[in-house]
Design a protein around this motif. Structure first.
Motif, PDB file in Angstrom:
ATOM      1  N   VAL A   1       1.052  -1.337  -0.641  1.00 58.93           N
ATOM      2  CA  VAL A   1       0.157  -0.047  -0.038  1.00 58.93           C
ATOM      3  C   VAL A   1       0.877   1.353   0.062  1.00 58.93           C
ATOM      4  CG1 VAL A   1      -1.831   1.091   1.148  1.00 58.93           C
ATOM      5  CG2 VAL A   1      -1.747  -1.009   1.562  1.00 58.93           C
TER       6      VAL A   1
ATOM      7  N   VAL B   1      -1.550  -1.801  -3.937  1.00 61.17           N
ATOM      8  CA  VAL B   1      -2.625  -0.409  -3.273  1.00 61.17           C
ATOM      9  C   VAL B   1      -2.391   0.485  -4.145  1.00 61.17           C
ATOM     10  CG1 VAL B   1      -4.515   0.776  -2.266  1.00 61.17           C
ATOM     11  CG2 VAL B   1      -4.341  -1.627  -2.477  1.00 61.17           C
TER      12      VAL B   1
ATOM     13  N   ILE C   1     -11.525  -0.395  -0.258  1.00 58.02           N
ATOM     14  CA  ILE C   1      -9.823  -1.226  -0.023  1.00 58.02           C
ATOM     15  C   ILE C   1      -9.912  -2.801  -0.135  1.00 58.02           C
ATOM     16  CG2 ILE C   1      -6.898  -1.473   0.384  1.00 58.02           C
ATOM     17  CD1 ILE C   1      -7.630   1.406   0.644  1.00 58.02           C
TER      18      ILE C   1
END
Length: 372
Positions: free
Chosen positions: A206, A230, A363
């Protein structure tokens, strides 16, 4: 270095004095260690350069097979993920609640990762007015078309998002100096991040903002160990700056240092580019992409990517270019504009804003959709 193997509470560490707000307690184990780094200097005066601080937060009963590794952006540290400036639950706690093991890092030469003057290069820092106009008070100070839609920064009163408001002051107190060279930063993180993946095994990355290139570079260095990325408003757009400044940037398209292309690119100048004649829509910039035929990014192939963009950030005007570049290079990418999911009014620092937990759930849903 073990900080305690018993269950402990992930509580608010910053901002707890703002009205006494505290995060909901979560049963976790926590530990701290360092990865990467090497000794440099004369034999009798050596220091370790390039090591990276890592904090591991694990729920008592993880329900997800892959951990999340969080990389903060410019001027920030891992405290970004622990809480919000007004003392609400942060993303690290929330993702632990959702069953993920979480790793938080301080970039090498930043925060709890040692910086060595004379070795690591010049530093720079955000001023308070720059943060007000870019992140926290953009509805009144922002200059890009969608800035006025910003509603989610915490705080109250006429000083909300500005100096003198306790929430802004807590946020600015968390800012630190960071390396002036993006290329040096990316080299340090690629080396230390690869060492982290070698230690912990396959993971989901992330990244936020300045850390965007780290995801592409670590997937390039350890493609078998990066299972998804992400990218929260990753550094962009390809090859140049836009919206807040102009000029060349990210000579390798998505990064300032080499990525592996097919056919190979021996130097950045081998990547031929062309600008779109017109933008895709209002409030968007035209993109500079690869000229046809486009080279591919083979080590990112097969790694699912989500680019997450908020409604009112300056990134809203150009993140579509990063998405287009990834698709052109053969990457499996999903573009998540938060307003399309009913998550409205966010700026660039979405992990700290009033609806931050709505974004974690978005997410989490995407991660569930790509699970084998």
């Amino acid at each position: 270095m073990r900080m305690g193997s018993r269950a402990c509470a992930l509580a608010v560490l910053l901002g707890a004095g703002l009205g006494g707000a505290r995060s909901e307690e979560v049963a976790t184990t926590r530990s701290v260690f360092f990865v990467g780094g090497h000794y440099v200097g004369a034999q009798d005066a050596q220091v370790m350069d390039g090591a990276m601080y890592v904090e591991r937060i694990a729920p008592a009963r993880p329900t997800h097979p892959l951990p999340l590794v969080f990389f903060h952006g410019a001027g920030q540290t891992a405290t970004n993920w622990l809480t919000t400036p007004d003392g609400r639950r942060g993303w690290a706690d929330e993702f632990a609640r959702l069953g993920y093991v979480v790793y938080l890092v301080d970039q090498p030469a930043r925060g709890r990762s040692a910086y060595h003057p004379g070795l690591d290069g010049p530093l720079r820092a955000f001023t308070a007015p720059a943060l007000e106009s870019t992140f926290t008070a953009t509805e009144s100070l922002g200059t890009w078309p969608r800035a006025k839609a910003h509603t989610q920064w915490p705080g109250t009163g006429e000083r909300r998002g500005r100096r003198g408001d306790p929430v802004f002051d807590a946020f600015y107190a968390s800012q630190v100096e960071y390396l002036a060279s993006n290329a040096d930063t990316q080299r340090l993180v690629q080396a230390a991040g690869a060492a982290l993946l070698d230690r912990i095994g396959p993971a989901i990355l992330v990244t936020h903002s300045q850390a965007g290139p780290f995801g592409w570079l670590l997937a390039d260095a350890r493609p078998a160990l990066v299972r998804a990325i992400v990218a929260l408003e990753p550094s962009g757009p390809p090859f140049e700056e836009a919206i807040r400044s102009t000029g060349p940037a990210r000579a390798w398209g998505l990064a300032d240092i080499p990525l592996t292309y097919d056919p190979p690119a021996a130097q950045a100048a081998d990547l031929r580019t062309a600008r779109e004649e017109r933008a895709e829509g209002p409030d968007l910039v035209p993109c500079r992409l690869q000229a046809a035929p486009a080279r591919r990014l083979p080590r990112l192939a097969g790694i699912p990517v989500a680019v997450v963009t908020s409604e009112s950030s300056y990134h809203a005007g150009y993140d579509h270019c990063t998405v287009a570049y990834l698709k052109q290079a053969g990457v499996d990418v999903t573009f998540k504009r938060l307003e399309d999911e009913g998550i409205r009014g966010n700026g660039h620092m979405m992990m700290m804003e009033l609806n931050n937990l709505d974004i974690t759930r978005s997410i989490d849903r995407w991660l569930g959709s790509i699970a084998p």
